[in-house]
Design a protein around this motif. Structure first.
Motif, PDB file in Angstrom:
ATOM      1  N   TYR A  30       4.031   6.970  -8.206  1.00  0.00           N
ATOM      2  CA  TYR A  30       5.210   6.948  -7.338  1.00  0.00           C
ATOM      3  C   TYR A  30       5.661   8.370  -6.970  1.00  0.00           C
ATOM      4  O   TYR A  30       6.583   8.541  -6.184  1.00  0.00           O
ATOM      5  CB  TYR A  30       6.405   6.260  -8.015  1.00  0.00           C
ATOM      6  CG  TYR A  30       6.143   4.914  -8.641  1.00  0.00           C
ATOM      7  CD1 TYR A  30       5.159   4.058  -8.153  1.00  0.00           C
ATOM      8  CD2 TYR A  30       6.900   4.479  -9.731  1.00  0.00           C
ATOM      9  CE1 TYR A  30       4.929   2.820  -8.740  1.00  0.00           C
ATOM     10  CE2 TYR A  30       6.675   3.240 -10.317  1.00  0.00           C
ATOM     11  CZ  TYR A  30       5.690   2.421  -9.820  1.00  0.00           C
ATOM     12  OH  TYR A  30       5.472   1.196 -10.412  1.00  0.00           O
ATOM     13  N   THR A  50       4.492   5.220 -13.051  1.00  0.00           N
ATOM     14  CA  THR A  50       5.375   6.077 -12.257  1.00  0.00           C
ATOM     15  C   THR A  50       4.652   7.304 -11.721  1.00  0.00           C
ATOM     16  O   THR A  50       5.127   7.918 -10.751  1.00  0.00           O
ATOM     17  CB  THR A  50       6.610   6.496 -13.070  1.00  0.00           C
ATOM     18  OG1 THR A  50       6.210   7.156 -14.272  1.00  0.00           O
ATOM     19  CG2 THR A  50       7.450   5.279 -13.417  1.00  0.00           C
ATOM     20  N   SER A  92       8.184   7.005  -3.901  1.00  0.00           N
ATOM     21  CA  SER A  92       9.595   6.699  -4.137  1.00  0.00           C
ATOM     22  C   SER A  92      10.278   7.675  -5.079  1.00  0.00           C
ATOM     23  O   SER A  92      11.502   7.664  -5.193  1.00  0.00           O
ATOM     24  CB  SER A  92       9.741   5.277  -4.693  1.00  0.00           C
ATOM     25  OG  SER A  92       9.017   5.140  -5.907  1.00  0.00           O
ATOM     26  N   LYS A  94       7.385   1.723  -3.854  1.00  0.00           N
ATOM     27  CA  LYS A  94       6.704   2.587  -2.899  1.00  0.00           C
ATOM     28  C   LYS A  94       6.043   3.781  -3.589  1.00  0.00           C
ATOM     29  O   LYS A  94       6.596   4.368  -4.518  1.00  0.00           O
ATOM     30  CB  LYS A  94       7.674   3.046  -1.815  1.00  0.00           C
ATOM     31  CG  LYS A  94       8.118   1.915  -0.882  1.00  0.00           C
ATOM     32  CD  LYS A  94       8.962   2.436   0.259  1.00  0.00           C
ATOM     33  CE  LYS A  94       9.450   1.294   1.150  1.00  0.00           C
ATOM     34  NZ  LYS A  94       8.341   0.528   1.745  1.00  0.00           N
ATOM     35  N   SER A  95       4.872   4.132  -3.082  1.00  0.00           N
ATOM     36  CA  SER A  95       4.049   5.153  -3.718  1.00  0.00           C
ATOM     37  C   SER A  95       4.579   6.569  -3.530  1.00  0.00           C
ATOM     38  O   SER A  95       3.966   7.516  -4.040  1.00  0.00           O
ATOM     39  CB  SER A  95       2.617   5.061  -3.179  1.00  0.00           C
ATOM     40  OG  SER A  95       2.607   5.217  -1.763  1.00  0.00           O
ATOM     41  N   TYR A 139      -0.638   6.864  -3.145  1.00  0.00           N
ATOM     42  CA  TYR A 139      -0.108   7.341  -1.873  1.00  0.00           C
ATOM     43  C   TYR A 139      -1.254   7.505  -0.885  1.00  0.00           C
ATOM     44  O   TYR A 139      -2.208   8.262  -1.118  1.00  0.00           O
ATOM     45  CB  TYR A 139       0.618   8.663  -2.071  1.00  0.00           C
ATOM     46  CG  TYR A 139       1.304   9.184  -0.827  1.00  0.00           C
ATOM     47  CD1 TYR A 139       2.457   8.577  -0.348  1.00  0.00           C
ATOM     48  CD2 TYR A 139       0.789  10.278  -0.131  1.00  0.00           C
ATOM     49  CE1 TYR A 139       3.093   9.049   0.799  1.00  0.00           C
ATOM     50  CE2 TYR A 139       1.410  10.755   1.010  1.00  0.00           C
ATOM     51  CZ  TYR A 139       2.561  10.137   1.477  1.00  0.00           C
ATOM     52  OH  TYR A 139       3.171  10.595   2.614  1.00  0.00           O
ATOM     53  N   ASN A 186      -1.286  11.289  -7.987  1.00  0.00           N
ATOM     54  CA  ASN A 186      -0.992  10.063  -7.267  1.00  0.00           C
ATOM     55  C   ASN A 186      -2.154   9.676  -6.348  1.00  0.00           C
ATOM     56  O   ASN A 186      -2.391  10.317  -5.327  1.00  0.00           O
ATOM     57  CB  ASN A 186       0.297  10.255  -6.461  1.00  0.00           C
ATOM     58  CG  ASN A 186       0.807   8.982  -5.827  1.00  0.00           C
ATOM     59  OD1 ASN A 186       0.065   8.029  -5.623  1.00  0.00           O
ATOM     60  ND2 ASN A 186       2.093   8.969  -5.486  1.00  0.00           N
TER      61      ASN A 186
END
Length: 628
Positions: free
Chosen positions: A93, A90, A121, A118-119, A149, A146
């Motif tokens: 995300y 997560t 979300s 989706k990265s 993304y 992240n």
């Protein structure tokens, strides 16, 4: 004596001798052997929290006292809190929104990133770091950024999140950024990348992200560049270009732009003993407690540890658990998991893994505690937590603890791959011996009727007259899900995680005789720590060996100041239950010989007495029969 009594006497003697058959002798060296571990970090036994589950562990608008107390107990044992890695599926995300103020992770209604999920979300905001600050002061935190993304504004997004973490952690201590979670799976399980993908491509993207954070966040605030970890699953064998040597060749350890130091602070890999729907065999309690299956599974990763050492950087197992993604009821929520966890900590220490962090989600039966109501149960402590209590008690506060394995060269019948023995050293002197006995007991046989292993300990004669102080990690049975104690202490009875001493528990000591010998027993499905000369952890004060505080808080203890040393704490995370990763054994391997590192000696004894006991029993029976 009437002959008719002889069968009884013979049978009684036979019973005593049968007990002595289950015996071993240990002769640990007085000082650390050459293959003893390096000094253990006080935050060695850490945790990982799935980022989307953080509010479950910290509480939302109200603090989760159970979590805070359980972490504080461990900090009290070593003088330093266990490290926390906030990372996992997560984390790839998350995007940052400074205007999002809910005490929960939000859903992004305008997500545009790639991936099976989706990265971008999920949304986090300032409350994320406010609740994290509820954990014990100076808790080392490795925070996941992240990497998944990949939209055009990624430099802005990753820098904003990194700076929010830097500014937001005021009580806990940010010690490293982890950039991306298990990117060797980006073109398969998580589907974040659709073009050519390899360790070389990943390395360039990792360097791009670290440079963005360094130039926009770290350097302007006087923080050194070596503040990042590349996070890969330990399943590097199917993905050979992601092994440490491959990443070094691809340039991941090169110096940062405008710095004399690299971006990378340490290596970060992930593994699970077993992973549901990935491991290709059925896990049973019998296999789980066969210690050779752990050693044989981890054999491949010892090469990664060597490659890390050759690169001059520490190796952390940042995400680890017995069973992923969310444990297995009837195995990971039992007392057997406590013994497994303690042994894994000690085994990893001997391999010179710098830190191990056991992954937790709020719905995992492999977590050390369940922080919220789950499975029709209130929040509660699971048996594996007690392994953390035992391990942190062994490490203590002196910053000099080392571990050496005592190799099993022979075992009593029925104990193959069920005994693990370790010597503990502090200030280069032997201070304790740990014996873990995983031979199974179950609820069908009470703890009072279970067999025991007799341990004959030969120490230096200079220790004659001193006491061995016995601390037991114990429960009624291997499959017990409650009632575990360590050294007579329960963390369940209080319902808030605070320790409660069993009123019926009496201190247990064994006198070392004039030759340096002492004997104690370890019940089947139990572990014993025999501390030499003093009660385990007593009189432990933080010693002069302890390094300066790492991370942003530094030795001055002020957020935003660069530490004088690199991050040395550890932690782990896990994958979201929504997506699985490639972890675990392809098949269980059990053998009479394990690949544990070796030092010291252990010898099985008692078989001559067994034969004599049989002889006496038969003679007694025969004479008694003749008398009748």
């Amino acid at each position: 004596m009437p002959p008719s009594w002889l069968p009884i006497i013979g049978a009684f003697h036979f019973g005593l001798v049968a007990f002595s058959q289950n015996s071993i002798s240990l002769s640990p060296s007085s000082s650390p052997p050459k293959d003893a571990s390096n000094v253990l970090d006080r935050s060695f036994a850490g945790f990982g929290i799935e980022p989307s589950n953080l509010y479950s562990f910290t509480g939302g608008t109200e603090q989760n006292d159970l979590s805070v107390n359980l972490l504080q107990n461990l900090a009290d044992n070593t003088g330093a809190p266990p490290a926390i890695r906030l990372g996992g599926n997560t984390g790839d995300y998350f995007i940052w929104d400074n205007d999002y103020n809910d005490y929960s992770v939000g859903n992004n209604p305008r997500a545009t990133g790639s991936g099976a999920i989706k990265s971008d979300s999920m949304i986090i905001g300032p409350s994320f770091f406010k609740v994290l600050d509820r954990f014990p002061k100076d808790t080392p935190v490795i925070f996941g950024l992240n990497l998944a993304y990949d939209e055009s504004d990624w430099p802005k997004q990753i820098a904003a999140t990194a700076n929010a973490a830097r500014m937001g952690m005021k009580n806990v201590n940010l010690v490293a950024y982890e950039v991306g979670n298990e990117p060797d799976l980006y073109d398969s399980t998580s589907a974040f990348r659709t073009g050519p993908w390899s360790g070389q491509v990943y390395t360039q993207q990792w360097l791009d992200r670290t440079q963005a954070v360094y130039s926009q966040v770290l350097k302007p605030n006087g923080i050194q560049s070596d503040f990042f970890e590349p996070a890969n699953t330990a399943s590097t064998i199917p993905y050979p270009t992601f092994q440490i040597d491959n990443l070094v060749s691809a340039g991941i350890t090169r110096n940062a732009n405008g710095s004399s130091k690299p971006y990378i602070a340490a290596w970060n890999q992930h593994d699970y003993y077993y992973y549901i729907d990935v491991s290709t065999y059925e896990l049973t309690m019998e296999l789980f407690t066969d210690l050779s299956t752990t050693y044989n599974q981890f054999e491949s990763w010892t090469e990664q540890i060597k490659q890390a050492s050759d690169s001059g950087l520490d190796y952390y197992l940042r995400e680890m658990a017995s069973v992923g993604p969310i444990g297995m009821a009837g195995i990971t929520d039992t007392f057997a998991a406590s013994l497994w966890t303690l042994n894994f900590f000690l085994y990893a220490a001997v391999l010179n893994i710098k830190g191990v962090n056991m992954h937790m989600t709020d719905n995992s039966n492999a977590s050390a505690w369940l922080p919220i109501p789950m499975y029709n149960q209130d929040p509660h402590v699971l048996p594996s937590y007690y392994a953390f209590a035992a391990m942190t008690s062994l490490i203590g506060k002196g910053c000099s603890t080392r571990v050496a394995n005592l190799t099993l060269t022979d075992t009593p019948d029925g104990y193959a791959n069920r005994i693990a023995t370790y010597a503990i050293y502090q200030d280069d002197s032997l201070t304790a011996v740990t014996v873990i006995n995983t031979k199974l007991t179950s609820t069908s046989s009470s703890s009072s009727s279970a067999q025991s292993l007799s341990v004959s300990l030969q120490l230096d004669s200079s220790l004659a007259g001193k006491d061995l102080h016995i601390s037991r990690l114990t429960a009624d049975s291997a499959d017990a899900t409650s009632g575990t104690t360590f050294s007579g202490i329960s963390y369940e009875s209080s319902n808030d995680g605070k320790p409660t001493k069993d009123a019926d528990h009496a201190p247990e000591t064994v006198k070392i005789d004039s030759s340096g010998k002492a004997t104690f027993n370890v019940r089947d499905t139990e572990a014993v720590i025999a501390s030499i000369g003093s009660e385990l952890g007593s009189g432990n004060t933080t010693g002069g060996n302890c390094p300066a505080l790492a991370g942003l808080r530094g030795s001055a203890g002020e957020s935003g100041s660069q530490a004088t040393t690199n991050a040395t704490a550890s932690s782990a995370s896990s994958n979201s239950p929504a997506t699985s990763t490639s972890h675990g054994l392809t098949s269980p391997t059990s053998s009479g010989t394990t690949n544990k590192p070796s030092s010291g000696s252990i010898v099985s004894v008692g078989r001559f007495d067994l034969l004599m006991g049989l002889l006496v029993a038969v003679m007694g029976w025969w004479i008694g029969l003749m008398e009748l």
